[in-house]
Motif scaffolding. Structure first.
Motif, short mmCIF file in Angstrom:
data_model
loop_
_atom_site.label_atom_id
_atom_site.label_comp_id
_atom_site.label_asym_id
_atom_site.label_seq_id
_atom_site.Cartn_x
_atom_site.Cartn_y
_atom_site.Cartn_z
N VAL A 90 0.86 -1.18 0.00
CA VAL A 90 0.00 0.00 0.00
C VAL A 90 0.89 1.24 0.00
N ILE A 91 0.66 2.14 -0.94
CA ILE A 91 1.42 3.38 -0.99
C ILE A 91 0.46 4.52 -0.68
N ASP A 92 0.79 5.25 0.36
CA ASP A 92 -0.05 6.38 0.76
C ASP A 92 0.27 7.58 -0.13
N VAL A 93 -0.69 7.98 -0.93
CA VAL A 93 -0.49 9.13 -1.83
C VAL A 93 -1.46 10.27 -1.48
N THR A 94 -1.79 10.34 -0.22
CA THR A 94 -2.67 11.42 0.25
C THR A 94 -2.09 12.78 -0.13
N GLY A 95 -2.94 13.63 -0.65
CA GLY A 95 -2.48 14.98 -1.01
C GLY A 95 -1.79 15.05 -2.36
N LYS A 96 -1.74 13.92 -3.06
CA LYS A 96 -1.07 13.91 -4.36
C LYS A 96 -2.07 13.54 -5.47
N TYR A 97 -1.64 13.80 -6.69
CA TYR A 97 -2.50 13.55 -7.84
C TYR A 97 -2.08 12.28 -8.57
N VAL A 98 -3.04 11.43 -8.84
CA VAL A 98 -2.77 10.15 -9.51
C VAL A 98 -3.36 10.24 -10.91
N THR A 99 -2.51 10.08 -11.92
CA THR A 99 -2.98 10.26 -13.29
C THR A 99 -2.49 9.09 -14.16
N LEU A 426 10.53 9.46 -6.03
CA LEU A 426 11.33 10.61 -5.63
C LEU A 426 11.62 10.65 -4.15
N ASN A 427 10.60 10.43 -3.35
CA ASN A 427 10.75 10.58 -1.90
C ASN A 427 10.59 9.27 -1.14
N GLY A 428 10.72 8.18 -1.86
CA GLY A 428 10.64 6.89 -1.17
C GLY A 428 9.26 6.56 -0.65
N LEU A 429 8.22 6.99 -1.37
CA LEU A 429 6.84 6.68 -0.95
C LEU A 429 6.61 5.18 -0.88
N ALA A 430 7.29 4.44 -1.77
CA ALA A 430 7.07 2.99 -1.84
C ALA A 430 8.07 2.23 -0.97
N ALA A 431 8.92 2.97 -0.24
CA ALA A 431 9.99 2.31 0.52
C ALA A 431 9.65 2.24 2.00
N GLN A 432 10.32 1.33 2.69
CA GLN A 432 10.20 1.20 4.13
C GLN A 432 11.26 2.07 4.79
N PRO A 433 10.99 2.60 5.99
CA PRO A 433 12.04 3.32 6.72
C PRO A 433 13.25 2.41 6.94
N TRP B 268 24.09 2.02 1.25
CA TRP B 268 23.06 1.48 2.15
C TRP B 268 23.07 2.30 3.43
N PHE B 269 21.89 2.76 3.83
CA PHE B 269 21.82 3.52 5.09
C PHE B 269 22.31 2.67 6.26
N SER B 270 22.04 1.35 6.19
CA SER B 270 22.45 0.47 7.29
C SER B 270 23.96 0.46 7.47
N GLN B 271 24.72 0.85 6.43
CA GLN B 271 26.17 1.02 6.54
C GLN B 271 26.53 2.50 6.77
N ALA B 272 25.95 3.34 5.92
CA ALA B 272 26.38 4.74 5.90
C ALA B 272 26.08 5.47 7.21
N VAL B 273 24.93 5.18 7.81
CA VAL B 273 24.55 5.91 9.02
C VAL B 273 25.46 5.55 10.19
N LEU B 366 15.11 7.12 4.18
CA LEU B 366 15.49 8.03 5.27
C LEU B 366 14.64 9.29 5.09
N SER B 367 13.96 9.70 6.15
CA SER B 367 13.17 10.93 6.05
C SER B 367 14.03 12.12 6.42
N GLY B 368 13.73 13.25 5.80
CA GLY B 368 14.51 14.44 6.09
C GLY B 368 13.72 15.69 5.80
N ASP B 369 14.28 16.83 6.17
CA ASP B 369 13.57 18.10 5.98
C ASP B 369 14.34 19.09 5.11
#
Lengths: 440, 397
Positions: A90-99, A426-433, B268-273, B366-369
């Motif tokens: 599941v990819i959360d795309v809240t606030g984005k446009y899907v086209t 772009l921002n890792g929407l489909a990725a895990q932390p 890999w963040f698991s290495q780089a961090v 990795l999340s960032g601002d």
């Protein structure tokens, strides 16, 4: 011709299906019930679910918050509140446009190492994958880089090796865009060969005929239209480089057919190309008539073919392009053009709605190139999908004359799916932390 | 005679005013104006008279830094399928450089002594981006990307001869993609580099050489890349308990340079961090740009720099690694700085604030601002990228 046959078959199937449904309504409802039970038992019927986004699908007149489910590389469902439990990812795309995946109907992708060539197998053409997915594009149409003599090399070298879907207009000149000089050779403009190549060899890839860069009269356009008639495909015309310019009114009203395409619509180079807007900033009246007649107007931004002094008054006076496209090549990529999402953003800055911009970058080009299976989110369609965010701020958009138009919003491509596969994130929407890895 | 003849002529072609200049070589980190004339940096000072310049760019709120140097790319692009050298696995430098503030790209051994001249004729001579190159110790350069066993194309004399002949373009030798325990390829590359007084660039896919042995053989100034990869064929720098191997840190302290070399599988963040937290920061930010990294977690050098901003590096620190550090490593100290008289390769960057995500080779986020974006790029005084039309005239409706 090839495509209309396919469509016909499709319609027949639908009709038969309809009668069957009427006849066996009762039985069907039982089947549906059983299927629902089976489905609820079967876990995760979808591979991917884009959840919470705002879907814009002009073909299906959808412009609302909806979820999009993908299964086996195809669109499986577009609906509100699809159960997240039914999807593996599941990819959360809240606030984005899907086209629908964007179609860039005008690029030059016949990249090669012939340093003497201009665009055919040359350095001015670009391998498409580096420019497409990051701009939400999943299909490009090469605008005549190759002709019948070198299309097979183009196919082998680029089309077959690209992750982007690459379709093509075939140049009416046999050697394609090798160089301006070669492009003048009327003895190498063979409508029959071009048409046969489309009909007999590559009806799935070649969508039309290109005419461009000709210094003479209407000969090249007429030969292109002849080929277009023989193969039942549209013709796209770059009508520059006639010195003095040839009449575009004659082009639209006498030489081209409804469905044929005029590109570089907002170009300003009056010495070699008649403009659509006159020197008093008025759209020439016959332009509207031409569009009503069915002539298709394509942006084809390029390195020298998009001027605010044409585009701004044109849009203000209600003359909009049917199709938004880039004319991507090495001389446009780093100038005012940049990429497809930038060109689309320019039309937002000109005041078009997002829905309108998406229409002219998806369903409109799909129809123009007679590929109605593309540019939409029909259930069963290949899952080519773009997810955009709209950045707010102070942006400037350059034309090719180094003048800038200010804007407050800009499209940014968050995620691009080609046949259900994530090609850009772009921002890792489909990725895990990443920290999750340490918690194993 | 007209009055104009007495007025001072506009001595600068271009003047960038109000920008925050970061020029690590000259230890500048302040709001300054930068004047360009004849393709060179003419002056750095506060309050340069704008009447002196033909063109003005207002860079208020933006960073003005030396044109970035990407230490690790594969740009020997050609039409051959399934290969890097003269092939489609490589990419065109100009397609990716200017839009990310890069003015110099260093090819990491895609060519060897047999095909460097072709690389030069076909790519380098036609590129607006400055392209430098490490020369592969294998004569045919980099083919499929698989480690090879055949060492028959290695010829030290020919390698050195090509390095000498193209001394202005070739910056060192390169070893990688060799599947054998014989140290001949590594040693030959090291010898060639030593003879030329240039660095050795050590790439990935050397499964039978231990990391410890590689680092032990490397001299101060030699460069190892893919520093933070986590793949089976090379010992990761951080062990399974999360601890940085001390011999790795020792090597860096001895002067061995660590390049990011992000690529498709090299970061890999698991290495780089944990490595970063325990003191192993990369010396340079090579992207390992090629067809398989361009659309993945890598994306661009600015994306990699932004990853490190969000890990806690300062803007000055990331710019240093992407400019002056790289120039020093390449022994091209005329690059990567804004000294008066240097070629006017300049990047103007903006720092976006917002909610961003960054992806590694393992598909983890990795999340960032913070995130850097290239506003304007200048190569030898010429504007080659202008995202928002900073250098353009407003269109008058």
């Amino acid at each position: 011709m090839y495509k209309s046959a396919t469509q016909q078959k499709h319609h027949c199937n639908t009709a038969v299906g309809y009668i069957k449904i009427k006849m066996m309504k009762r039985l069907l409802s039982v089947i549906v019930f059983v299927l629902l039970v089976v489905q609820s038992m079967r876990a995760q019927q979808y591979d991917l679910l884009l959840k919470g986004g705002h879907v814009i699908d002009p073909k299906n007149k959808i412009d609302a918050e909806m979820d999009v489910a993908v299964s086996a590389g195809k669109i499986a469902q577009v609906a509100k509140n699809i159960n997240a439990k039914n999807a593996k990812q599941v990819i959360d795309v809240t606030g984005k446009y899907v086209t629908p995946g964007i179609i860039d109907m005008h690029v030059h992708a016949f990249n090669g190492a012939d340093v003497d060539s201009y665009i055919a197998n040359g350095l001015t053409s670009l391998p498409p994958d580096g420019f497409t997915f990051r701009a939400g594009v999943t299909t490009v149409v090469d605008a005549g880089s190759s002709g019948w003599r070198n299309f097979r090399q183009f196919k082998k070298q680029t089309i077959d090796k690209s992750q982007t879907r690459v379709l093509a207009f075939l140049n009416i000149v046999g050697t394609g865009m090798y160089g301006r000089f070669e492009e003048q050779d009327t003895s190498d403009m063979n409508p029959q060969q071009a048409a046969w190549m489309i009909k007999k060899l590559y009806p799935d890839i070649i969508v039309g005929i290109k005419s461009a860069h000709y210094w003479g009269d209407f000969t090249q356009v007429d030969k292109a239209v002849q080929a277009g008639n023989l193969a039942n495909v549209p013709v796209i015309v770059d009508f520059g480089e006639h010195d003095p310019p040839n009449s575009i009114e004659a082009l639209f009203m006498q030489h081209l057919r409804p469905g044929d395409i005029f590109t570089h619509t907002y170009s300003y180079g009056p010495k070699v190309r008649e403009t659509v807007v006159d020197e008093n900033q008025k759209v020439k009246p016959f332009i509207f008539k031409a569009q009503q007649r069915g002539i298709i107007f394509d942006v084809g931004h390029g390195g020298g073919a998009f001027s605010w002094r044409q585009a701004v008054p044109a849009v203000q006076q209600g003359f909009l392009p049917n199709v938004i496209s880039t004319d991507l090549h090495s001389q446009s990529m780093n100038g005012g053009m940049k990429d497809m999402s930038n060109v689309m953003s320019k039309f937002l800055a000109l005041g078009l709605s997002l829905n309108d911009v998406i229409l002219r970058s998806t369903w409109n080009p799909a129809q123009v190139i007679k590929r109605p299976e593309l540019g939409n989110l029909d259930v069963g369609a290949e899952a080519d999908i773009a997810v955009f965010s709209i950045r707010k701020g102070d942006f400037g958009f350059l034309d090719i004359r180094n003048t800038v138009l200010k804007g407050t919003q800009k499209l940014e491509t968050e995620l691009t799916l080609r046949a259900g596969k994530v090609m850009w994130d772009l921002n890792g929407l489909a990725a895990q932390p990443w920290e999750n890895e340490l918690k194993k | 005679m007209s009055v104009a003849a007495y007025a001072p002529a506009q001595q600068y072609d271009l003047l960038i005013i109000n920008g925050h200049v970061i020029d690590p070589k000259n230890k500048i980190d302040a709001v300054l104006d930068v004047a360009v004339a004849d393709g060179k940096i003419a002056k750095l000072a506060t309050g340069i008279d704008s009447l002196q310049s033909k063109k003005i760019i207002d860079a208020k709120g933006l960073y003005v830094v030396p044109g970035l140097i990407d230490m690790h790319t594969h740009v020997f692009v050609g039409s051959k399928p399934g290969t890097f050298a003269d092939g489609m696995y490589s990419v065109s430098a100009d397609d990716f450089s200017f839009r990310s503030g890069v003015t110099t790209m260093v090819d990491a051994g895609t060519s060897g002594w047999q095909n460097f001249p072709l690389f030069k004729e076909q790519v380098i001579d036609h590129s607006q981006t400055r392209i430098l190159a490490f020369l592969n110790i294998f004569g045919t350069g980099l083919s499929s990307g698989q480690a090879i066993k055949d060492i028959s194309t290695i010829n030290e004399d020919s390698t050195v001869a090509i390095m000498q002949r193209y001394r202005d373009l070739i910056v060192g030798s390169r070893i990688g993609h060799f599947d054998g325990s014989d140290w001949t390829p590594f040693n030959t590359a090291l010898d060639a580099a030593t003879k030329m007084n240039e660095p050795l660039f050590v790439e990935c896919h050397l499964p039978q050489y231990s990391l410890r042995d590689q680092l032990k053989k490397m001299r101060p100034g030699d460069i190892i890349t893919h520093s933070y990869e986590e793949i089976t064929e090379r010992l990761p720098v951080v062990d399974s308990s999360g601890k940085l191997h001390s011999f790795v840190l020792d090597a860096q302290q001895r002067g061995v340079l660590f390049d990011v070399g992000h690529g498709g599988a090299g970061f890999w963040f698991s290495q780089a961090v944990p490595a970063f937290q325990q003191g192993l920061a990369p010396n340079t930010f090579g992207t390992d740009l090629h067809r398989f990294s361009m659309n993945a977690g890598m994306k661009s050098i600015l994306n990699i720099m932004s990853k490190y901003l969000n890990l806690g590096m300062s803007v000055n620190d990331v710019v240093t690694r992407a400019s002056w550090n790289a120039a020093k490593a390449l022994k091209h100290e005329e690059l990567g700085n804004l000294s008066e008289g240097s070629v006017a390769d300049i990047a103007i960057l903006n720092l976006q604030h917002g909610s961003f995500g960054f992806v590694d080779a393992g598909g983890k986020r990795l999340s960032g601002d913070k995130k850097l974006e290239a506003e304007l790029t200048i190569r030898a005084g010429k504007i080659v990228w202008d995202l928002n039309g900073l250098s353009a005239q407003p269109y008058q409706r």
